[in-house]
Design a protein around this motif. Structure first.
Motif, mmCIF file in Angstrom:
data_model
loop_
_atom_site.group_PDB
_atom_site.id
_atom_site.type_symbol
_atom_site.label_atom_id
_atom_site.label_comp_id
_atom_site.label_asym_id
_atom_site.label_seq_id
_atom_site.Cartn_x
_atom_site.Cartn_y
_atom_site.Cartn_z
ATOM 1 N N TRP A 70 0.838 -1.210 0.000
ATOM 2 C CA TRP A 70 0.000 0.000 0.000
ATOM 3 C C TRP A 70 0.868 1.254 0.000
ATOM 4 C CZ3 TRP A 70 -5.030 1.644 -0.064
ATOM 5 C CH2 TRP A 70 -5.280 2.923 0.434
ATOM 6 N N LEU B 206 -1.301 9.505 -1.186
ATOM 7 C CA LEU B 206 -2.551 9.876 -0.530
ATOM 8 C C LEU B 206 -2.273 10.578 0.798
ATOM 9 C CD1 LEU B 206 -4.645 6.688 -1.271
ATOM 10 C CD2 LEU B 206 -5.021 8.972 -2.200
ATOM 11 N N ALA C 115 -3.753 6.921 6.386
ATOM 12 C CA ALA C 115 -3.561 6.621 4.968
ATOM 13 C C ALA C 115 -2.177 6.028 4.684
ATOM 14 C CB ALA C 115 -3.764 7.880 4.126
ATOM 15 N N HIS D 191 -8.973 9.099 -3.701
ATOM 16 C CA HIS D 191 -9.133 7.707 -3.267
ATOM 17 C C HIS D 191 -9.800 6.861 -4.346
ATOM 18 C CE1 HIS D 191 -7.674 7.535 0.814
ATOM 19 N NE2 HIS D 191 -8.274 8.678 1.086
ATOM 20 N N THR E 68 -7.337 6.323 -7.267
ATOM 21 C CA THR E 68 -6.311 5.358 -6.889
ATOM 22 C C THR E 68 -6.886 3.951 -6.801
ATOM 23 O OG1 THR E 68 -5.233 7.115 -5.627
ATOM 24 C CG2 THR E 68 -4.502 4.886 -5.200
ATOM 25 N N ALA E 69 -8.119 3.822 -6.317
ATOM 26 C CA ALA E 69 -8.764 2.504 -6.233
ATOM 27 C C ALA E 69 -8.956 1.903 -7.614
ATOM 28 C CB ALA E 69 -10.106 2.617 -5.519
ATOM 29 N N ASN F 244 -8.933 1.468 -0.310
ATOM 30 C CA ASN F 244 -9.123 2.845 -0.766
ATOM 31 C C ASN F 244 -10.582 3.247 -0.707
ATOM 32 O OD1 ASN F 244 -7.155 4.742 -1.608
ATOM 33 N ND2 ASN F 244 -6.425 3.257 -3.079
#
Length: 130
Positions: free
Chosen positions: A9, A17, A48, A85, A88-89, A105
């Motif tokens: 991550w 993030l 995060a 988010h 990015t997801a 995310n």
């Protein structure tokens, strides 16, 4: 397993993030009246960086002030952090290995929109309801 997921991550999106949360926190702290938003932003930024093994729960006693603060937060920074988010997801979900990261995310979107009145706790320490 949590440590491995947290490392992956951090490398593939968590650092960027968290940087977004830290920038929002610095801006909020500079504008003295929004210091509570800055503190919340720094708190979520740390979350995060290393999200696996942690979760959010409602703070007891959070009331109307949290609601008003969350509305202001959504307008100032929350919508942009939520979009980050989601973006990015989508990028992480392209690979099979990235699917758990994409889910994490998406779980962070609600707290990025409404951080006040929430508390970040360890998964092992969250209250158990019967």
């Amino acid at each position: 397993m949590r440590i491995l997921l947290n490392i992956i991550w951090l490398i593939f999106g968590g650092l960027w993030l968290a940087l977004g949360y830290f920038v929002a926190g610095v801006i909020c702290c500079i504008l003295i009246i929004t210091i509570p938003f800055g503190i919340a932003s720094f708190r979520i930024g740390v979350y995060a960086l290393w999200p696996f093994g942690k979760t959010t729960v409602e703070k007891p006693g959070a009331g109307a002030a949290s609601l008003i603060g969350n509305v202001i937060w959504i307008l100032v920074a929350g919508i942009w952090l939520a979009i980050a988010h989601i973006t990015t997801a989508v990028a992480m979900a392209i690979t099979i290995i990235g699917i758990p990261l994409a889910v994490a995310n998406l779980k962070m979107v609600p707290i990025s929109l409404m951080p006040l009145g929430r508390e970040i706790v360890s998964v092992d320490a969250r209250p158990q309801y019967m």
